[in-house]
Enzyme design. Sequence first.
Site, mmCIF file in Angstrom:
data_model
loop_
_atom_site.group_PDB
_atom_site.id
_atom_site.type_symbol
_atom_site.label_atom_id
_atom_site.label_comp_id
_atom_site.label_asym_id
_atom_site.label_seq_id
_atom_site.Cartn_x
_atom_site.Cartn_y
_atom_site.Cartn_z
ATOM 1 N N GLU A 285 74.580 -22.479 77.702
ATOM 2 C CA GLU A 285 75.958 -22.733 77.320
ATOM 3 C C GLU A 285 76.844 -21.623 77.880
ATOM 4 O O GLU A 285 76.446 -20.455 77.928
ATOM 5 C CB GLU A 285 76.110 -22.848 75.807
ATOM 6 C CG GLU A 285 75.781 -21.607 75.052
ATOM 7 C CD GLU A 285 75.796 -21.835 73.534
ATOM 8 O OE1 GLU A 285 76.512 -21.106 72.840
ATOM 9 O OE2 GLU A 285 75.080 -22.743 73.056
ATOM 10 N N HIS B 171 68.496 -19.523 66.622
ATOM 11 C CA HIS B 171 67.935 -20.861 66.414
ATOM 12 C C HIS B 171 66.489 -20.830 65.924
ATOM 13 O O HIS B 171 65.598 -21.342 66.593
ATOM 14 C CB HIS B 171 67.987 -21.669 67.718
ATOM 15 C CG HIS B 171 69.360 -21.885 68.269
ATOM 16 N ND1 HIS B 171 69.588 -22.288 69.570
ATOM 17 C CD2 HIS B 171 70.573 -21.779 67.696
ATOM 18 C CE1 HIS B 171 70.882 -22.415 69.776
ATOM 19 N NE2 HIS B 171 71.524 -22.108 68.670
ATOM 20 N N ASN C 206 70.917 -26.988 71.414
ATOM 21 C CA ASN C 206 71.248 -26.411 70.105
ATOM 22 C C ASN C 206 70.696 -27.328 69.008
ATOM 23 O O ASN C 206 70.770 -28.548 69.119
ATOM 24 C CB ASN C 206 72.759 -26.273 69.965
ATOM 25 C CG ASN C 206 73.395 -25.680 71.215
ATOM 26 O OD1 ASN C 206 73.312 -26.285 72.282
ATOM 27 N ND2 ASN C 206 73.994 -24.539 71.096
HETATM 28 P P1 FAD Z 1 70.213 -23.301 57.186
HETATM 29 O O1 FAD Z 1 71.444 -23.917 57.706
HETATM 30 O O2 FAD Z 1 69.842 -21.938 57.642
HETATM 31 O O3 FAD Z 1 70.347 -23.295 55.589
HETATM 32 C C1 FAD Z 1 69.428 -22.667 54.738
HETATM 33 C C2 FAD Z 1 70.144 -22.153 53.495
HETATM 34 O O4 FAD Z 1 69.188 -21.789 52.526
HETATM 35 C C3 FAD Z 1 71.008 -20.920 53.746
HETATM 36 O O5 FAD Z 1 72.304 -21.145 53.246
HETATM 37 C C4 FAD Z 1 70.281 -19.821 52.990
HETATM 38 O O6 FAD Z 1 71.159 -18.836 52.467
HETATM 39 C C5 FAD Z 1 69.592 -20.587 51.889
HETATM 40 N N1 FAD Z 1 68.379 -19.931 51.372
HETATM 41 C C6 FAD Z 1 67.402 -19.334 52.081
HETATM 42 N N2 FAD Z 1 66.431 -18.884 51.272
HETATM 43 C C7 FAD Z 1 66.810 -19.204 50.016
HETATM 44 C C8 FAD Z 1 66.228 -18.996 48.733
HETATM 45 N N3 FAD Z 1 65.029 -18.389 48.586
HETATM 46 N N4 FAD Z 1 66.903 -19.425 47.640
HETATM 47 C C9 FAD Z 1 68.103 -20.042 47.767
HETATM 48 N N5 FAD Z 1 68.697 -20.273 48.967
HETATM 49 C C10 FAD Z 1 68.046 -19.862 50.057
HETATM 50 N N6 FAD Z 1 73.067 -24.657 66.061
HETATM 51 C C11 FAD Z 1 73.650 -25.633 66.773
HETATM 52 O O7 FAD Z 1 73.136 -26.757 66.828
HETATM 53 N N7 FAD Z 1 74.823 -25.401 67.446
HETATM 54 C C12 FAD Z 1 75.421 -24.179 67.448
HETATM 55 O O8 FAD Z 1 76.508 -24.008 68.041
HETATM 56 C C13 FAD Z 1 74.796 -23.124 66.736
HETATM 57 N N8 FAD Z 1 75.324 -21.876 66.741
HETATM 58 C C14 FAD Z 1 74.760 -20.909 65.948
HETATM 59 C C15 FAD Z 1 75.358 -19.655 65.866
HETATM 60 C C16 FAD Z 1 74.850 -18.694 65.005
HETATM 61 C C17 FAD Z 1 75.491 -17.342 64.947
HETATM 62 C C18 FAD Z 1 73.732 -18.994 64.187
HETATM 63 C C19 FAD Z 1 73.177 -17.981 63.221
HETATM 64 C C20 FAD Z 1 73.140 -20.240 64.265
HETATM 65 C C21 FAD Z 1 73.632 -21.198 65.140
HETATM 66 N N9 FAD Z 1 73.052 -22.459 65.217
HETATM 67 C C22 FAD Z 1 73.628 -23.429 66.001
HETATM 68 C C23 FAD Z 1 71.812 -22.799 64.478
HETATM 69 C C24 FAD Z 1 72.060 -23.679 63.248
HETATM 70 O O9 FAD Z 1 73.087 -23.130 62.451
HETATM 71 C C25 FAD Z 1 70.737 -23.824 62.465
HETATM 72 O O10 FAD Z 1 69.802 -24.449 63.313
HETATM 73 C C26 FAD Z 1 70.890 -24.645 61.201
HETATM 74 O O11 FAD Z 1 71.808 -24.051 60.322
HETATM 75 C C27 FAD Z 1 69.551 -24.841 60.500
HETATM 76 O O12 FAD Z 1 69.729 -25.693 59.382
HETATM 77 P P2 FAD Z 1 68.735 -25.652 58.155
HETATM 78 O O13 FAD Z 1 69.120 -26.741 57.235
HETATM 79 O O14 FAD Z 1 67.340 -25.635 58.660
HETATM 80 O O15 FAD Z 1 68.936 -24.220 57.457
#
Ligand code: FAD
Length: 496
Positions: free
Chosen positions: A352, A437, A475
């Site tokens: 990107e 990621h 992504n």
């Molecule tokens: P998450 O979204 O990580 O959610 C997990 C949640 O669980 C969090 O809020 C966390 O605080 C909570 N949690 C964890 N452990 C516990 C616990 N023990 N008790 C209670 N709560 C807990 N992806 C893209 O596709 N496009 C992008 O442009 C992109 N840019 C990014 C930029 C950055 C800076 C970052 C950090 C990530 C980016 N990503 C991007 C990646 C994307 O955000 C993740 O792949 C996605 O959020 C994963 O989703 P998830 O549901 O697996 O977990």
Amino acid sequence: ASGAHVPVLVIGTGYGGAVAALRLAQAGVDVHMVEMGMAWDTPGSDGKIFCNTREPDYRSYWLRTRTKAPLNYFLGFPIDRDIPRHTGILDAEEFGGITVYQGRGVGGGSLVNGGMAVTPRRENFGAVLPSVNADEMYGVYYPRANAELGVGTVDPAWFDSTACYQYARVGRKHAQRSGFPFVFVPDVYDWDYMEQEAAGTVPKSALAGEILYGNNHGKKSLQQTYLARARATGRVAVSPLHRVTSVSPAGGRYAVAIEQLDTGGGVTATKTVTADRVFFAAGSVGTSKLLVKLKATGALPGLNDEVGRGWGDNGNVMCGRANHMWDATGKLQSSIPCCGIDNWAAGGAFAEVAPLPTGIETYASFYLSITNNPNRARFSWNAATGRVDLDWQASWKQPSITMAKTIFDKINAKEGTIYRTDLFGVYKIWGDHLTYHPLGGAVLNRATDNYGRLTAYPGLYVIDGALIPGNTTVNPFVTVTALAERNIERIIAADL
Ligand code: FAD
């Protein structure tokens, strides 16, 4: 409250958790979501909910006393600064060989990410999730995820004319002159809003350098999409600043131990609730750490040996190129990336064209590459420290660098340019110490069945990025969302 019983408890409020909560609530089930991060619904003393990348304050990092910016140097000087320890929005979680960036708060990664909403090319899907029916994903679940997330693409005519994408047009020119396929990348940012920012008619977010620590306007995080609709059902409650520490069987139900946190990270109360079903949606790292700990410490000993395995970094690696004076990238840069270079088929890299929203002219082109890095790491319980370790090695990024070079060596040769060496340290070209990621650790059809069930424990499910075996070729969050849509539909139909 301690001692309460809920039909469904969801650990985490990112993409997987938000999909589960909405669909279960729509099916008539009451859901309680537990989130360790803050609610991010209240402005600070400056009137803003989120702080700016250029002025990171107490809101920026999760329980650190110094910022840990992904791009930690500029012109060879370190840019990190001291901050008060606070339950801030971005966690830079350090394992031995890699720093894993994650969002903390109601909305998970959607709070901090760039919003790039990319569906993998269909021909690559078989390698992403081999046990999943691609026809169903591309016919039903990817379209469903894209619609609910509010995915859109920049207007190409506006792209061609606006100052804030000069950096991206330079990236396009260089990609095309070297013969690489250049693609627009969809995003959940509200493109009409961004055009109004450029016109000066609304408060600025993308055009004010907001990203990483939250966007005060324009970005459709999960707070505006899945979670808003989930709350509107009246069946979904959310407890921020609550961290799940244990899940264990208790008389046909599950006992869930929870710590309540203050904004300094201190534990102010411990609670136990019971639930008929528990969804692990704490993200790849959060879910993996919980499951590995619970298996090793005897709370869930029947979890299988695949738990903790198959973790990857989506091949993330960053680099910058130094342009000639005639290829200025602009002092106004939209913080929302909108395009990329697709050399996946030929070289194993999708790059990107990323912003450097410093507010000054840098003559730099900056890129985050997603590469086909084959290395996979394993989480394991460390009884001595009482923590979960990850065995990723720093040297495992080398395949990513080699793949990214298939793009940038060629562009540098064509343009007569060189890599920037001042962005990640003193004379360091590659940002190879981190990932945005994290994926895997409880891989679909290995640690779970083909729909995320932890089969040894009926009623326990994984529904987040932990299911995806380490790489999505692009992504990841659209794939995390679409897979969650697929799995929850089956779970609701078959298990409830
Ligand atoms: P998450 O979204 O990580 O959610 C997990 C949640 O669980 C969090 O809020 C966390 O605080 C909570 N949690 C964890 N452990 C516990 C616990 N023990 N008790 C209670 N709560 C807990 N992806 C893209 O596709 N496009 C992008 O442009 C992109 N840019 C990014 C930029 C950055 C800076 C970052 C950090 C990530 C980016 N990503 C991007 C990646 C994307 O955000 C993740 O792949 C996605 O959020 C994963 O989703 P998830 O549901 O697996 O977990």
